[in-house]
Design a protein around this motif. Structure first.
Motif, mmCIF file in Angstrom:
data_model
loop_
_atom_site.group_PDB
_atom_site.id
_atom_site.type_symbol
_atom_site.label_atom_id
_atom_site.label_comp_id
_atom_site.label_asym_id
_atom_site.label_seq_id
_atom_site.Cartn_x
_atom_site.Cartn_y
_atom_site.Cartn_z
ATOM 1 N N ALA A 1 0.844 -1.211 -0.009
ATOM 2 C CA ALA A 1 -0.056 0.028 0.005
ATOM 3 C C ALA A 1 0.721 0.941 0.074
ATOM 4 O O ALA A 1 2.048 1.368 0.792
ATOM 5 C CB ALA A 1 -0.959 0.057 1.172
ATOM 6 N N SER A 2 0.474 2.174 -0.900
ATOM 7 C CA SER A 2 1.399 3.596 -0.796
ATOM 8 C C SER A 2 0.750 4.515 0.493
ATOM 9 O O SER A 2 1.547 5.383 0.516
ATOM 10 C CB SER A 2 1.108 4.121 -1.977
ATOM 11 O OG SER A 2 -0.342 4.635 -2.360
ATOM 12 N N ALA A 3 -0.160 4.108 0.963
ATOM 13 C CA ALA A 3 -0.536 4.939 2.134
ATOM 14 C C ALA A 3 -1.342 4.232 3.252
ATOM 15 O O ALA A 3 -1.931 3.110 2.763
ATOM 16 C CB ALA A 3 -1.651 6.134 1.519
ATOM 17 N N ASP A 4 -1.048 4.392 4.432
ATOM 18 C CA ASP A 4 -1.724 3.643 5.566
ATOM 19 C C ASP A 4 -1.669 4.534 6.620
ATOM 20 O O ASP A 4 -0.876 5.034 7.355
ATOM 21 C CB ASP A 4 -0.907 2.451 5.698
ATOM 22 C CG ASP A 4 -1.658 1.604 6.904
ATOM 23 O OD1 ASP A 4 -2.980 1.289 6.354
ATOM 24 O OD2 ASP A 4 -1.116 1.238 7.844
ATOM 25 N N ILE B 1 -5.728 4.665 4.564
ATOM 26 C CA ILE B 1 -6.386 5.136 3.495
ATOM 27 C C ILE B 1 -7.585 5.956 3.911
ATOM 28 O O ILE B 1 -8.485 5.412 4.509
ATOM 29 C CB ILE B 1 -6.711 3.990 2.245
ATOM 30 C CG1 ILE B 1 -5.244 3.386 1.869
ATOM 31 C CG2 ILE B 1 -7.182 4.718 1.382
ATOM 32 C CD1 ILE B 1 -5.649 2.261 1.136
ATOM 33 N N VAL B 2 -7.462 7.154 3.614
ATOM 34 C CA VAL B 2 -8.708 8.068 3.976
ATOM 35 C C VAL B 2 -9.489 7.834 2.930
ATOM 36 O O VAL B 2 -9.203 8.445 1.735
ATOM 37 C CB VAL B 2 -8.301 9.556 4.554
ATOM 38 C CG1 VAL B 2 -9.657 10.215 4.818
ATOM 39 C CG2 VAL B 2 -7.354 9.395 5.735
ATOM 40 N N GLN C 1 -9.750 3.861 -4.642
ATOM 41 C CA GLN C 1 -8.976 4.260 -3.960
ATOM 42 C C GLN C 1 -7.904 3.104 -3.380
ATOM 43 O O GLN C 1 -6.766 3.013 -3.134
ATOM 44 C CB GLN C 1 -9.426 4.947 -2.538
ATOM 45 C CG GLN C 1 -9.425 6.577 -2.891
ATOM 46 C CD GLN C 1 -9.873 7.135 -1.692
ATOM 47 O OE1 GLN C 1 -10.927 7.316 -1.119
ATOM 48 N NE2 GLN C 1 -8.916 7.531 -0.918
ATOM 49 N N LEU C 2 -8.662 1.983 -3.318
ATOM 50 C CA LEU C 2 -8.107 0.746 -2.699
ATOM 51 C C LEU C 2 -7.123 0.048 -3.565
ATOM 52 O O LEU C 2 -6.211 -0.164 -3.423
ATOM 53 C CB LEU C 2 -9.213 -0.328 -2.357
ATOM 54 C CG LEU C 2 -9.746 -0.276 -0.963
ATOM 55 C CD1 LEU C 2 -10.642 -1.408 -0.716
ATOM 56 C CD2 LEU C 2 -8.492 -0.286 0.007
ATOM 57 N N ARG C 3 -7.276 0.345 -4.956
ATOM 58 C CA ARG C 3 -6.722 -0.361 -5.917
ATOM 59 C C ARG C 3 -5.508 0.620 -6.303
ATOM 60 O O ARG C 3 -4.306 0.074 -6.367
ATOM 61 C CB ARG C 3 -7.520 -0.090 -7.423
ATOM 62 C CG ARG C 3 -6.791 -0.752 -8.425
ATOM 63 C CD ARG C 3 -7.451 -0.554 -9.649
ATOM 64 N NE ARG C 3 -8.819 -1.253 -9.923
ATOM 65 C CZ ARG C 3 -9.068 -2.512 -10.218
ATOM 66 N NH1 ARG C 3 -7.946 -3.412 -10.517
ATOM 67 N NH2 ARG C 3 -10.327 -3.012 -10.133
ATOM 68 N N THR C 4 -5.459 2.017 -6.034
ATOM 69 C CA THR C 4 -4.361 2.848 -6.222
ATOM 70 C C THR C 4 -3.499 3.215 -5.360
ATOM 71 O O THR C 4 -2.052 2.992 -5.230
ATOM 72 C CB THR C 4 -5.064 4.382 -6.987
ATOM 73 O OG1 THR C 4 -5.824 4.779 -6.150
ATOM 74 C CG2 THR C 4 -5.519 4.162 -8.119
ATOM 75 N N GLN C 5 -4.057 3.238 -4.062
ATOM 76 C CA GLN C 5 -3.432 3.676 -2.788
ATOM 77 C C GLN C 5 -3.029 2.440 -1.920
ATOM 78 O O GLN C 5 -2.169 2.516 -1.308
ATOM 79 C CB GLN C 5 -4.161 4.633 -2.018
ATOM 80 C CG GLN C 5 -4.436 6.015 -2.748
ATOM 81 C CD GLN C 5 -5.067 7.066 -1.717
ATOM 82 O OE1 GLN C 5 -5.171 6.779 -0.431
ATOM 83 N NE2 GLN C 5 -6.064 7.862 -2.294
ATOM 84 N N GLY C 6 -4.149 1.311 -2.136
ATOM 85 C CA GLY C 6 -3.893 0.287 -1.144
ATOM 86 C C GLY C 6 -3.358 -1.206 -2.056
ATOM 87 O O GLY C 6 -3.353 -1.924 -1.170
ATOM 88 N N ALA C 7 -3.392 -0.946 -3.254
ATOM 89 C CA ALA C 7 -2.562 -2.182 -3.894
ATOM 90 C C ALA C 7 -3.843 -3.428 -3.606
ATOM 91 O O ALA C 7 -3.257 -4.586 -3.405
ATOM 92 C CB ALA C 7 -1.392 -2.443 -3.559
ATOM 93 N N VAL C 8 -4.977 -3.102 -3.878
ATOM 94 C CA VAL C 8 -5.950 -4.296 -3.569
ATOM 95 C C VAL C 8 -7.060 -4.120 -4.326
ATOM 96 O O VAL C 8 -7.575 -3.211 -4.686
ATOM 97 C CB VAL C 8 -6.599 -4.250 -1.905
ATOM 98 C CG1 VAL C 8 -7.818 -4.975 -1.920
ATOM 99 C CG2 VAL C 8 -5.542 -4.193 -0.874
ATOM 100 N N ILE C 9 -7.416 -5.297 -4.912
ATOM 101 C CA ILE C 9 -8.642 -5.281 -5.868
ATOM 102 C C ILE C 9 -9.494 -6.014 -5.056
ATOM 103 O O ILE C 9 -9.663 -7.225 -4.583
ATOM 104 C CB ILE C 9 -8.430 -6.345 -7.092
ATOM 105 C CG1 ILE C 9 -6.992 -5.912 -7.759
ATOM 106 C CG2 ILE C 9 -9.523 -6.514 -7.846
ATOM 107 C CD1 ILE C 9 -6.796 -6.874 -8.971
#
Length: 709
Positions: free
Chosen positions: A209-212, A214-215, A225-233
């Motif tokens: 994740a690029s941020a933790d 995630i707001v 947001q989960l895909r781009t900031q959290g690296a989660v599908i």
């Protein structure tokens, strides 16, 4: 009119059980949606989208109202005679009821009367204020969590700082650490669950994740947001499709027609294990390919969740695919690690295979006497003896040659011996499969080896049937041994419980009898299996026969035959199950005839008359006693129709048999219009009953036509 904002609800938890994840995600989303809809907080066009990843359950719902519309409610209070006295004044009972509703005597003039006479009642009209979204979501969320199909509940302590009054622990599938409730971009205040208060923050991938934290800025931006900031599908379906595409692409890159093994259950499980899938290609030493591919495939799938690669011919290759949860720039370490992990597993399989081949299957037969099958039915050795006896009885009924009977006996004797091998001890799923390999290693005939593997078939709905007649006979014997044994000791399936898979065994027997077109009578088949048990079982063939016909009826209804058609055919309990489908087609064709309704009704009437007849009804008609013209006409029609119908039945032409009956409509109608069956003269009465008995017999050779009335 501006559309209502969309809603996002997420529960962030520790890693969820992978085999239950998809069901949990769907149930959570549907539960929240249904709860809001029941309170009037959704719109006609509202739609729910579920999300489920290893560490979250979430739902996005479109067009959710901040407050449900007010609604008028009419509530029945009590009969007028109870609520009002003779002067029309409210009684204490009515005043008490109104007080409970928050009203007083001023509401009495507005009460509505409905009904007449003693049924006249008083009704109170009120307007209920629509639910506020925060309160409605609180209720919907609580109900949804309570109804989740959790396979096993955990009890855990609440985190410090979020303990609620009176709470010391929480029961849920896994510890929960975060709750999100966004209506548009606004956090819904006052919503809580599992000791957590709703906010707008969540967490992405543990490592990438690029941020933790995630707001989350809005309900609609959740997945992106989960895909781009959290690296989660976040979507289970999207993640599954992504893995499927990557598997196919990786196999294509290998070339030579390579393809990943098809296994939807494995794909679902892997989808539930990763948040950001990355498929990598690995390999093992080609020397392991000397081990039966079923062993290698099973150990890679079951123990490591790998996707073995097959070549264009469907043969296992030395390469396999791994679905990683990380995407490093240099994947060599991940690939190497997985190759190191799988190597000992494959080495174990090779060791078991090599060790097992040092002993023949025949030498393992005595070991079965030490393996308990059932405390009331003895050991596997005793079970094998019963299967051999039942197989011999089936072979005799089929008229098999001496050579085939010898192979049947050999296969029945050795079918269970792989249960005491090291490979099957480690991988029980390979029973039968390994028996075939070891039989071929021992130099046994191909038919015997195939029968050892096939005697478990069909293992599930849609599974292939045994390949040859040796396998079919041993498979039938094995399933009949289980059915007769379990029914004989009273160990019957109840509700959803069927630990010995008796329903599956019964369906397997039915499929083999029907699809292999075996000329076997069901009653003779079951009766031939009972002597093998000696005194161990009580006669339970009647209950078992009912059980098999019930399974057959259910399967026929699933195949598109109506319950009425199935009931008509199976009411006669046809011995040859292979004929049942043909009888059903004949009944369906008969039902289309214009004469069918009247004949079915007449058949039902004849059946009722014969049931009520005192004493035994003779089947022989005395022509000299036929007094009425309608009697003569029916008798002559029967004399003309019955032989032709019987000939068609004997040839298996059931449609023609029933078609012949159409000629009986007119004489049957005339008989019942003009003849008194229960005549005063005993001889006339007996003769007329005999005539009806002949009619009944002729009409019900293919099916009980009265069931069509």
């Amino acid at each position: 009119m501006t559309a209502a904002p969309n809603l996002l609800v997420e529960l962030f938890v520790e890693e969820l059980p992978p085999k239950a994840l998809q069901k949990l995600g769907d149930a959570f989303a549907q539960g929240v949606f249904d709860g809001l809809a029941a309170q009037g907080l959704t719109c006609a066009g509202s739609r729910a989208t579920p999300f489920a990843s290893p560490r979250r359950l979430a739902v996005h719902i479109t067009e959710v109202l901040a407050q449900a519309p007010d609604r008028a409610v009419r509530q029945k209070l009590m009969p007028v005679a109870v609520g009002l006295d003779a002067n029309g004044q409210p009684t204490p009972a009515l005043l008490k009821k109104l007080a409970a509703l928050g009203a007083d005597t001023s509401a009495v003039p507005q009460l509505v009367r409905e009904g007449e006479g003693k049924a006249e009642s008083l009704f109170h009209d009120a307007t209920l204020q629509g639910a506020v979204l925060s309160d409605g979501l609180q209720k919907a969320l609580g109900d949804a969590l309570a109804k989740l199909p959790i396979p096993k509940v955990m009890t855990y302590q609440l985190e410090q700082g979020c303990e609620l009054p009176g709470w010391s622990s929480v029961n849920f599938v896994r510890p929960a650490h975060g709750l999100v409730a966004l209506h548009g971009s606004a956090v819904l205040q006052g919503v809580s669950a599992l000791g957590l208060t709703a906010g707008n923050t969540t967490h992405g991938h543990r490592f990438e994740a690029s941020a933790d934290p995630i707001v989350l800025t809005s309900a609609d931006g959740y997945a992106e947001q989960l895909r781009t900031q959290g690296a989660v599908i976040a979507s289970f379906g999207e993640r599954r499709a992504d893995i499927r595409q990557q598997l196919d692409a990786a196999a294509l890159a290998v070339g030579a027609g390579a393809r990943p093994i098809e296994d939807d259950a494995l794909l679902d499980e892997v989808t539930a294990l990763v948040e950001r899938p990355k498929v990598l290609t690995c390999a093992f030493e080609e020397e392991f390919l000397a081990v039966p591919q079923e062993c290698l495939i099973l150990t890679m799938k079951a123990n490591q969740k790998y996707f073995p690669l097959l070549d264009a011919a469907g043969t296992l290759t030395h390469q396999f695919l791994v679905v990683s949860n990380i995407n490093p720039q240099d994947a060599s370490a991940v690939i190497g690690g997985n190759e190191r992990v799988v190597r000992p597993r494959l080495a174990d399989a090779k060791f078991f295979f090599d060790q097992d081949r040092k002993k023949s299957l025949a030498s393992r037969v005595p070991q079965l006497d030490k393996v308990v099958y059932h405390n009331k039915l003895g050991t596997q050795g005793e079970r094998v003896a019963r299967v051999r006896a039942i197989a011999a009885a089936i072979g005799a009924q089929l008229g098999l040659s001496a050579d085939t009977l010898q192979q049947v006996d050999q296969a029945a004797q050795l079918a269970k011996t792989d249960l005491v091998t090291d490979m099957v001890g480690e991988f029980p799923e390979l029973q039968g499969t390994m028996g075939r390999y070891y039989a071929l290693n021992d130099g046994l005939p191909q038919a015997v080896a195939n029968a050892i593997e096939d005697h478990y078939k069909p293992r599930f709905a849609g599974d292939a049937l045994p390949r040859g007649e040796v396998g079919v006979v041993v498979a039938l014997a094995d399933k009949l041994e289980t059915l007769v044994g379990m029914f004989g000791i009273g160990n019957l399936p109840t509700g959803d419980r069927d630990p010995f898979a008796l329903r599956r065994h019964a369906l397997g027997v039915i499929r083999m009898l029907v699809e292999k077109r075996l000329p076997l009578d069901l009653s003779a088949l079951l009766a031939g299996a009972v002597p093998a048990f000696g005194a161990k079982v009580n006669g339970a063939t009647a209950a078992l026969t009912d059980f098999i016909y019930d399974r057959l009826a259910g399967g026929l209804r699933d195949d598109g035959f109506s319950a009425q058609e199935v009931d008509a055919v199976l009411a006669l309990r046809p011995e040859r199950l292979v004929d049942v489908a043909q009888r059903l087609q004949a009944v369906r064709a008969f039902a289309q005839l214009p004469e069918a309704p009247a004949l079915a009704a007449a058949n039902k009437r004849v059946g009722n008359i014969l049931k009520k007849a005192e004493g035994e009804v003779s089947g022989t008609v005395a022509p000299a006693l036929l007094a009425e013209a309608a009697e003569h006409a029916l008798f002559e029609a029967l004399q003309a129709v019955a032989p032709q119908a019987e000939a068609a039945f004997a040839q298996g032409d059931y449609t023609a048999n029933l078609q012949q009956l159409a000629a009986l409509k007119a004489p049957v109608d005339a008989f019942f219009d003009g003849v008194m069956v229960n005549a005063d003269d005993p001889a006339l009465k007996a003769n007329r009953l005999a005539l009806l008995s002949q009619l009944h017999q002729a009409m019900n050779r293919v099916a009980d036509l009265s069931r069509l009335a």
